[in-house]
Structure formats: C-alpha cells, structure tokens
Design a protein around this motif. Structure first.
Motif, mmCIF file in Angstrom:
data_model
loop_
_atom_site.group_PDB
_atom_site.id
_atom_site.type_symbol
_atom_site.label_atom_id
_atom_site.label_comp_id
_atom_site.label_asym_id
_atom_site.label_seq_id
_atom_site.Cartn_x
_atom_site.Cartn_y
_atom_site.Cartn_z
ATOM 1 N N GLU A 192 0.462 11.982 -9.212
ATOM 2 C CA GLU A 192 -0.179 13.109 -8.010
ATOM 3 C C GLU A 192 -0.409 12.247 -7.413
ATOM 4 O O GLU A 192 -0.875 12.407 -6.103
ATOM 5 C CB GLU A 192 0.128 14.369 -8.740
ATOM 6 N N ARG A 193 -1.649 12.113 -7.402
ATOM 7 C CA ARG A 193 -2.658 11.581 -6.387
ATOM 8 C C ARG A 193 -2.440 9.779 -7.279
ATOM 9 O O ARG A 193 -3.118 9.837 -7.826
ATOM 10 C CB ARG A 193 -3.702 12.191 -6.966
ATOM 11 N N GLN A 194 -3.965 9.308 -5.615
ATOM 12 C CA GLN A 194 -3.921 8.295 -5.720
ATOM 13 C C GLN A 194 -5.308 7.954 -5.130
ATOM 14 O O GLN A 194 -5.867 8.434 -4.872
ATOM 15 C CB GLN A 194 -3.052 7.446 -4.900
ATOM 16 N N ASN A 195 -5.920 6.681 -6.036
ATOM 17 C CA ASN A 195 -6.675 6.291 -5.705
ATOM 18 C C ASN A 195 -6.298 4.561 -5.008
ATOM 19 O O ASN A 195 -5.609 3.928 -5.100
ATOM 20 C CB ASN A 195 -7.665 5.495 -6.648
ATOM 21 N N ILE A 196 -6.740 4.472 -3.087
ATOM 22 C CA ILE A 196 -6.327 3.599 -3.242
ATOM 23 C C ILE A 196 -7.257 2.402 -3.362
ATOM 24 O O ILE A 196 -6.157 1.439 -3.186
ATOM 25 C CB ILE A 196 -7.377 3.912 -1.370
ATOM 26 N N LEU A 197 -7.442 1.839 -4.322
ATOM 27 C CA LEU A 197 -7.903 0.729 -3.932
ATOM 28 C C LEU A 197 -7.239 0.189 -5.291
ATOM 29 O O LEU A 197 -6.662 -0.598 -5.712
ATOM 30 C CB LEU A 197 -9.084 0.140 -5.557
ATOM 31 N N ASN A 198 -6.059 1.547 -6.236
ATOM 32 C CA ASN A 198 -5.741 0.913 -7.101
ATOM 33 C C ASN A 198 -4.087 0.565 -6.339
ATOM 34 O O ASN A 198 -3.181 -0.015 -6.446
ATOM 35 C CB ASN A 198 -5.058 2.050 -8.230
ATOM 36 N N THR A 199 -3.790 1.568 -5.416
ATOM 37 C CA THR A 199 -2.504 1.491 -4.541
ATOM 38 C C THR A 199 -3.014 -0.217 -3.740
ATOM 39 O O THR A 199 -1.946 -1.155 -3.681
ATOM 40 C CB THR A 199 -2.721 2.082 -3.432
ATOM 41 N N LEU A 200 -4.166 -0.695 -3.456
ATOM 42 C CA LEU A 200 -3.893 -2.031 -2.447
ATOM 43 C C LEU A 200 -3.979 -2.888 -4.026
ATOM 44 O O LEU A 200 -3.064 -4.117 -3.632
ATOM 45 C CB LEU A 200 -5.299 -1.921 -1.976
ATOM 46 N N GLY A 201 -4.568 -2.288 -5.619
ATOM 47 C CA GLY A 201 -3.811 -3.670 -6.855
ATOM 48 C C GLY A 201 -2.888 -3.991 -6.366
ATOM 49 O O GLY A 201 -2.084 -4.378 -7.107
ATOM 50 N N ASP A 202 -1.452 -2.171 -7.117
ATOM 51 C CA ASP A 202 -0.652 -2.720 -7.223
ATOM 52 C C ASP A 202 0.265 -3.584 -6.172
ATOM 53 O O ASP A 202 0.957 -4.438 -6.191
ATOM 54 C CB ASP A 202 -0.037 -1.151 -7.120
ATOM 55 N N LEU A 203 -0.628 -3.033 -4.865
ATOM 56 C CA LEU A 203 0.826 -4.514 -4.007
ATOM 57 C C LEU A 203 -0.161 -5.730 -3.916
ATOM 58 O O LEU A 203 1.110 -6.514 -3.340
ATOM 59 C CB LEU A 203 -0.069 -3.816 -2.356
ATOM 60 N N ARG A 204 -0.913 -6.423 -4.483
ATOM 61 C CA ARG A 204 -1.691 -7.258 -4.561
ATOM 62 C C ARG A 204 -0.349 -7.902 -5.841
ATOM 63 O O ARG A 204 -0.496 -9.103 -5.497
ATOM 64 C CB ARG A 204 -2.548 -6.991 -4.528
#
Length: 529
Positions: free
Chosen positions: A409-421
């Motif tokens: 439901e919520r996201q950590n922006i560090l993990n968002t960038l990690g998934d994108l990379r």
C-alpha cells in the motif's frame, strides 16, 4: 506604677535603636534600589514575586526551546530541499528511460545515474544533527533510520514517533518528523499485479501480455477493486477480451473500452478498471501471420488483483557464517494471514542445524513460536508461517535473521528506484516482455516518485506552519516576559520619591526622639528641692 530610672533609659535606647534601624533599612532600600530585602518586608509582595520569578524561568526555558526547535526544523527543511531536488532529477531520468529508441547501453547509463541518486538519497535520509543524532529516526535518535538489506531492498529501523519539545504552557511542538511518515507512507501506485495463467500457443512463445498495473483512483480502488479480486482477463480474439471477478461474474462493462482492444496497436490498449490501469499488449513472434491474429492471441488468460506483501530480510551484523537468506516468498496465503506475526519474525540458529523462530519485537525472556532443523544440503527452504525462506549455506550457532512484511500500500522511494534500475539493467534484445516491463515500470516509477515528492512537500509545508507558529509564540513570549519584568519591578523595586520622603520623616523622628531623651535624661528630684 513605679518607673525606675534604668527603665526610662532602656526604653528610650530601644526606641532610638528601632528608629535608627528603620533609617538604615530605608537607606539600604534606596542605595540598592530593592524595596523587598526579605519576605518580612512585604509577605504578600514576596509571594507574588516568587510566582513571577517562576513564570519568568518558564518563559526563558520556552524561549530556549523555541530556538532549539527553530534550528532543528530549519535543518530538516534544508535536508528535505536537497531530497526534493534529487527526486526531481530522478523523475527526469525516469521519463527519459521511457524513450523506446534507447539502447541497452543508454538505459544502463541512466541506471548508473539513478544509482548515484539512490545513494545520495540514502545519505540524506540518514542525516544527523550537530549532536550526532539522526534526524529521521523518530525517538530512536541513535539508530540509523534506513539500511540496505541483503536482497538489495531498503528498510526503516526507527520508530513512528515525532520528537516533541514544550514551547509554551499548552503546546508540544514536533521538532523532527520520523522517516516513517515522510519516506515510508507515500501511496504506492504499484499495488496491483498480474500473471499469465493460460498460453494457448503450442510453441510456448508468449504473444499476449498484461501489465502489472497501477492504481489511478484510490477511492474506486479501495471501494470496488479489492472486493472483487482476484480477477480473470480472457483474451477472446484480436479485438475482444472479457473480465470476470473472483465469483465468476462478468464485469467487463466496467472497463473503459467495454471489452474491446486493438491487437495491432502498441499504444492504445489501456484498460481502466475500478480505479486501476492495465495495459494489454500483443507482440507477435518472427514469422507470425498478422492476418491470423484471432488464432494467435485468442485463448490467453491472465489473473490480476491486489499485490501481496513483500518480504524484507535483514542479516544480523554479528553473524559469523556466510549464510544468507536469499529470498522470502508467501507460499501459503491462509497460513500467512493467520500465523505470520504483524511485526515479522526473527530466525535464531541454536546450532549449525537447529533454529528457533520468535515473533518480533522480541525480548531476552521470549519463548520461540516454533523450532526446526536443517537438512544436509544447501541451498534449502525453511517455511515459517506460510512464508518460504531460502537459506544459501550452513549457518553458525548464534546467527540471526529478521524477516518483516512490507505492505504494497505504501512505498519507500529507495525501493522504487531500485526496482526501476533492475528493469533498466535487463536487456531488451529480442525480449518483448522486457521492453513492456520497462514501459510499465517507468509509468509506475513516475507515479511513485510524484507521490514521494508530494509527501516531502507536505512535510515541508507542515514545517513551515510550525516555524510560523514558533514566530508567533516568540512574540507572545517576549511580550509576556516584558510584562513579567515590569510587574516584578513594580513590586520589588524601591519608589525613590516615597523612600526619600520616608527617610526624611524617619530622620526627623529620630532627631526628635534624641532631643526628647536628652532632656528627659537630665530630669531629677533634686531639681525640685
């Protein structure tokens, strides 16, 4: 009554001493400027002065607290400004990554720069104040708030409390915001998931694809989408699809295109359904005849719904073996929902082959919720509360691992960038699924970065409001302090005009007493003989 001569002398001497003491007292009040030398001088005034002094001490403390709060909030504001700038640059790079003409090398370069931004954000999110305390750990100011786990994800180690400081009689001012509220509570656009359930093509090549989806309308998603999940999407032909809810009811009419799509298009097959958005794509294999589209894609089936919890793995820094828990996945939903603790579990090895499992948070006196033993070969899987844990090698006695569930439901922006990379680092050569995954991940990342930036901006707005409140309280505090000082002065300080008049009067009275005593002391019965 007989009055002796010694009595007359003693009485006059006592009166003279009292008069002299009064003059000395008044003279001291004039020379020091302080009227109340002791509580006996004015019991009521002395009590009032004590109250005013206590109030002044509080006002002074509040003033110091406001200075501390202002410095802390200004530092937090500055750090958040830097974080917002980094996120803005990450957003620009993410939009660039959506360019379909980029090569694998181009996307790799973007991934490298995003990695630098990721490291910069981690450093900023672990900022310290002048005393060496972490800004975003909540009340656990000595604990580093964000750490990278063994699987490359990031976890928050602080608590959810805000650090408060008393700045007035009735107001506790939050002078720091927890990293949980700023960086962990941004809405996650990637709260949906999809998977292929049926591939009708005999050659095994996948030609139809359904994206993982994103949430576009929180209200509709929460009210309508969740209740009907999981859903089934059936591709009926190159132009038709059907959506069934978990009860088998046909809900296709609720989709924006009412069950129609264009298998030959790569841009217009967006399905908006109950507050979520999915992309239905077709990528034909080399040698496929486009005129046989209905045959090539008809019969595909996908399951889609709400994303499951993700598992975060943390290895204890004091572990002495090379063992790692490389993955944690939910294998039994029923067991997970009923047995896995909300706070997660701690896996503690009591020997190289045996282990205990504790519910988090734990304590030295806690009893294990379960125990088990390992096999002889590695890697192997341990199942705890419906979650499969893959351990890479034999552990040593005392090794510990923590496994916590992270809600989608919520996201950590560090993990968002990690998934994108991870998506950008995947080669798309002759891999249509990877190309579509990058497109979907870019769309999700842009939404999540926007949500993360909005959360930071919301916190900055709150900081601005608190700074304004401190300014107003400071003015009120200064006014109260001035009034307090004036009131103390009016009670404590000597009225010079009144005291001078009093001194003259006392001096006159003393002189008169002295003259009277001099004459009385000369009287004798012999004067009458």
């Amino acid at each position: 009554m007989r009055i002796s001569t010694p009595q007359i002398f003693n009485s006059n001497i006592d009166g003279y001493q009292r008069g002299y003491a009064s003059i000395a007292k008044t003279q001291e009040q004039i020379s020091s400027g302080v009227r109340i030398q002791t509580p006996a001088d004015d019991p009521v005034g002395a009590a009032r002065l004590l109250q005013l002094q206590q109030q002044q001490a509080l006002l002074t403390q509040y003033s110091g607290n406001m200075t501390t709060a202002t410095n802390s909030l200004n530092q937090e504001q500055s750090v958040l400004d830097s974080i917002n700038s980094a996120l803005q640059r990450a957003r620009e790079l993410t939009l660039s990554a959506g360019d379909g003409s980029l090569t694998d090398e181009d996307r790799g370069a973007l991934s490298d720069e995003l990695g630098q931004i990721q490291n910069q954000l981690l450093t900023l999110m672990n900022s310290k104040d002048a005393s060496g305390n972490y800004l975003f750990s909540g009340s656990k100011s000595t604990v580093q708030p964000f750490v990278q786990n063994a699987d490359g994800s990031y976890s928050y180690q602080g608590d959810q409390s805000a650090l408060d400081l008393q700045v007035s009689d009735n107001l506790l001012m939050p002078i720091r915001d927890s990293g949980w509220g700023i960086f962990e509570m941004a809405a996650n656009a990637s709260r949906t998931t999809s998977s292929l359930t049926t591939n009708p093509n005999a050659d095994g090549v996948q030609r139809a694809f359904l994206s993982q989806g994103t949430v576009t309308d929180n209200t509709s998603y929460n009210a309508d989408f969740r209740s009907g999940a999981p859903y089934t999407l059936k591709v009926l032909s190159g132009t038709q699809y059907q959506i069934l809810d978990s009860g088998g009811n046909d809900v296709t009419a609720e989709a924006n295109t009412n069950g129609t799509f264009d298998a030959t298009s790569s841009d217009s097959n967006t399905i908006l359904f109950r507050g979520s958005q999915f992309q239905l794509d077709v990528s034909l294999a080399k040698g496929d005849d486009p005129t046989q589209m209905n045959t090539l894609v008809g019969g595909y089936s996908f399951s889609f719904g709400t994303a499951p919890d993700a598992m975060a793995i943390k290895r204890n820094a004091s572990n002495t073996s090379a063992a790692q828990i490389t993955s944690a996945t939910v294998s039994n939903t029923t067991a997970y929902n009923t047995q896995f603790p909300n706070g997660g579990v701690q896996l503690k090895f009591t020997s190289a082959t045996t282990y205990d499992v504790y519910a988090l948070p734990t304590s030295p006196s806690a009893t294990p919720m379960t125990s088990g033993s390992l096999g002889a070969t590695f890697p192997q899987t341990i199942t705890v509360g419906g979650v499969d844990l893959s351990i890479s090698a034999a552990p040593n006695t005392g090794d510990q691992f923590s496994i916590t569930a992270t809600s989608p439901e919520r996201q950590n922006i560090l993990n968002t960038l990690g998934d994108l990379r991870k998506a950008l680092d995947t080669s798309t050569t002759n891999n249509p699924q990877a190309q579509l995954a990058i497109r979907d991940m870019v769309a999700s990342a842009v939404s999540n970065i926007d949500n993360g930036m909005n959360q930071v901006l919301s916190t900055q707005s709150s900081i601005g409001s608190r700074l304004n409140t401190i300014d107003l309280l400071g003015q009120e505090n200064q006014s109260l302090s001035l009034t307090n000082t004036t009131t103390q002065s009016s009670i404590r300080d000597t009225d010079m005009a009144s005291a001078t008049s009093q001194l003259v009067l006392q001096q006159t009275m003393l002189e008169a007493a002295q003259a009277a005593f001099a004459r009385i002391s000369q009287l004798s019965l012999f004067n009458k003989l």
